[in-house]
Design an enzyme around this catalytic site. Structure first.
Site, PDB file in Angstrom:
ATOM      1  CG  HIS A   1      -5.989  -3.347   1.368  1.00  0.00           C
ATOM      2  ND1 HIS A   1      -5.281  -2.604   0.531  1.00  0.00           N
ATOM      3  CD2 HIS A   1      -4.713  -1.792   2.302  1.00  0.00           C
ATOM      4  CE1 HIS A   1      -4.021  -1.472   0.439  1.00  0.00           C
ATOM      5  NE2 HIS A   1      -4.062  -1.199   1.467  1.00  0.00           N
TER       6      HIS A   1
ATOM      7  CG  ASP B   1      -7.586  -3.486  -1.463  1.00  0.00           C
ATOM      8  OD1 ASP B   1      -8.119  -2.725  -1.261  1.00  0.00           O
ATOM      9  OD2 ASP B   1      -6.160  -3.249  -1.962  1.00  0.00           O
TER      10      ASP B   1
ATOM     11  CB  SER C   1      -0.746   0.106   0.955  1.00  0.00           C
ATOM     12  OG  SER C   1      -1.896   0.536   1.528  1.00  0.00           O
TER      13      SER C   1
HETATM   14  N1  GSH Z   1      -7.618   2.419   9.320  1.00  0.00           N
HETATM   15  C1  GSH Z   1      -7.498   2.405   8.241  1.00  0.00           C
HETATM   16  C2  GSH Z   1      -7.445   1.209   7.069  1.00  0.00           C
HETATM   17  C3  GSH Z   1      -5.644   1.450   7.665  1.00  0.00           C
HETATM   18  C4  GSH Z   1      -5.093   0.395   6.956  1.00  0.00           C
HETATM   19  O1  GSH Z   1      -5.694  -0.696   6.012  1.00  0.00           O
HETATM   20  N2  GSH Z   1      -3.879  -0.036   6.791  1.00  0.00           N
HETATM   21  C5  GSH Z   1      -3.376  -0.714   6.503  1.00  0.00           C
HETATM   22  C6  GSH Z   1      -1.963  -0.228   5.314  1.00  0.00           C
HETATM   23  S1  GSH Z   1      -2.951   0.868   4.325  1.00  0.00           S
HETATM   24  C7  GSH Z   1      -2.732  -1.819   6.840  1.00  0.00           C
HETATM   25  O2  GSH Z   1      -1.806  -2.206   6.829  1.00  0.00           O
HETATM   26  N3  GSH Z   1      -3.024  -1.718   8.335  1.00  0.00           N
HETATM   27  C8  GSH Z   1      -2.457  -2.550   9.699  1.00  0.00           C
HETATM   28  C9  GSH Z   1      -3.360  -3.942   9.224  1.00  0.00           C
HETATM   29  O3  GSH Z   1      -3.784  -4.479   8.188  1.00  0.00           O
HETATM   30  O4  GSH Z   1      -2.295  -4.751  10.458  1.00  0.00           O
HETATM   31  C10 GSH Z   1      -9.335   2.380   7.754  1.00  0.00           C
HETATM   32  O5  GSH Z   1      -9.504   2.128   8.880  1.00  0.00           O
HETATM   33  O6  GSH Z   1      -9.960   2.157   6.342  1.00  0.00           O
END
Ligand code: GSH
Length: 288
Positions: free
Chosen positions: A265, A232, A153
């Protein structure tokens, strides 16, 4: 070049190797930074192994990939060291640093900010290229001539842009669901406006698709691997893999872009295709 001050935070035996978490004083960032490092059994036995660096996405830390991606078993088998940096500076004294999940803390975008108040500490590109990678390869006697880069990402954006902006440093490249055209998407607009200002010609220097389109010859002739889930929720608005695909075609850069129905994602998607990425890097680095 080594570390000015390196502190071992924790250490865990892992598939015959060791998973470690470190804290160090960063001269580029001007604050303490954290990173994680997996050393395979071959490195513990004194062999000079390649280094594969993973850049994580928005909201992540050096722990996220270490704990969720399931990469260590195969990295141990293939003899790859894994470096997991943090995604931004923290506790910088900037009042608004944690007001947004997609800007500020956890959202460094792997570039050097030029705009106040971020320009003081938000210089992740210099931190990684000038400080962390040279210090880690020197300190742990890893093979600095055999380095791979991958990410997810925002970290996929980081991997693709840093690999194109620093030719010769990395010999292999891949990404999971990368932000491929940040000059076109809301995450990119927000980050680039905040960190780089209004001049969109400067934004272009940090857009993987625009950088790839300018290449005269394929920078990664062995091929770039990208996996993208079709379930995603960020795909349509934020990621634009088709822009990078078109740029690679224009530059003659071999690209394997795989689109997977049913994958979102997150780290279940990353874990599913981790083996292919590790093998992609191990094969390219064996020939480097
Ligand atoms: N906080 C965001 C999502 C953030 C997100 O998806 N982060 C990804 C990278 S872009 C990630 O790897 N999060 C950590 C995880 O899944 O443990 C939302 O509410 O939509």
């Amino acid at each position: 070049m080594g570390f000015a001050r390196l502190e071992l935070v924790s250490e865990h035996g892992c598939f015959g190797g060791v998973q470690r978490f470190y804290k160090h004083a960063s001269s580029e960032i001007g604050l303490p930074m954290h990173f994680a490092l997996f050393l395979p059994p071959q490195a513990l036995a004194g062999q000079k192994v390649p280094l594969l660096t993973f850049l994580a996405g928005l909201t992540c830390t050096e722990e996220t990939f270490s704990m969720k991606a399931g990469a260590q078993r195969l990295a141990a088998q293939l003899g790859l060291a894994l470096l997991m940096p943090d995604t931004s500076p923290r506790n910088t004294g900037v009042d608004s640093e944690d007001h947004h999940w997609d800007f500020g803390v956890g959202a460094g975008f792997y570039l050097d900010a030029t705009q106040a108040p971020w320009s003081g500490h938000w210089c992740m590109e210099s931190y990684l290229l000038k400080e962390l990678l040279p210090a880690v390869t020197a300190e742990f006697q890893l093979d600095s001539k055999r380095q791979g880069l991958f990410g997810h990402s925002m970290g996929g954006h980081g991997a693709l842009t840093l690999a194109l902006r620093h030719p010769g440093v990395f010999q292999s490249l891949s990404a999971f669901a990368p932000i491929c055209a940040p000059t076109k998407c809301p995450w990119g607009h927000k980050a680039f406006t905040g960190y780089l200002g209004q001049d969109e010609s400067i934004w272009a220097e940090h857009d993987a698709s625009l950088l790839m389109a300018q290449q005269k010859t394929a920078p990664y002739p062995g091929g770039i691997l990208i996996d993208q889930g079709l379930a995603d929720k960020f795909l349509a608005e934020q990621l634009y893999p088709e822009a990078f695909e078109a740029a690679c075609a224009q530059a003659g850069q071999p690209l394997t872009l795989r689109r997977h129905a049913g994958y979102d994602h997150g780290y279940y998607f990353i874990g599913t295709f981790m083996e292919d990425h590790l093998r992609h890097h191990a094969q390219a680095l064996a020939q480097a």
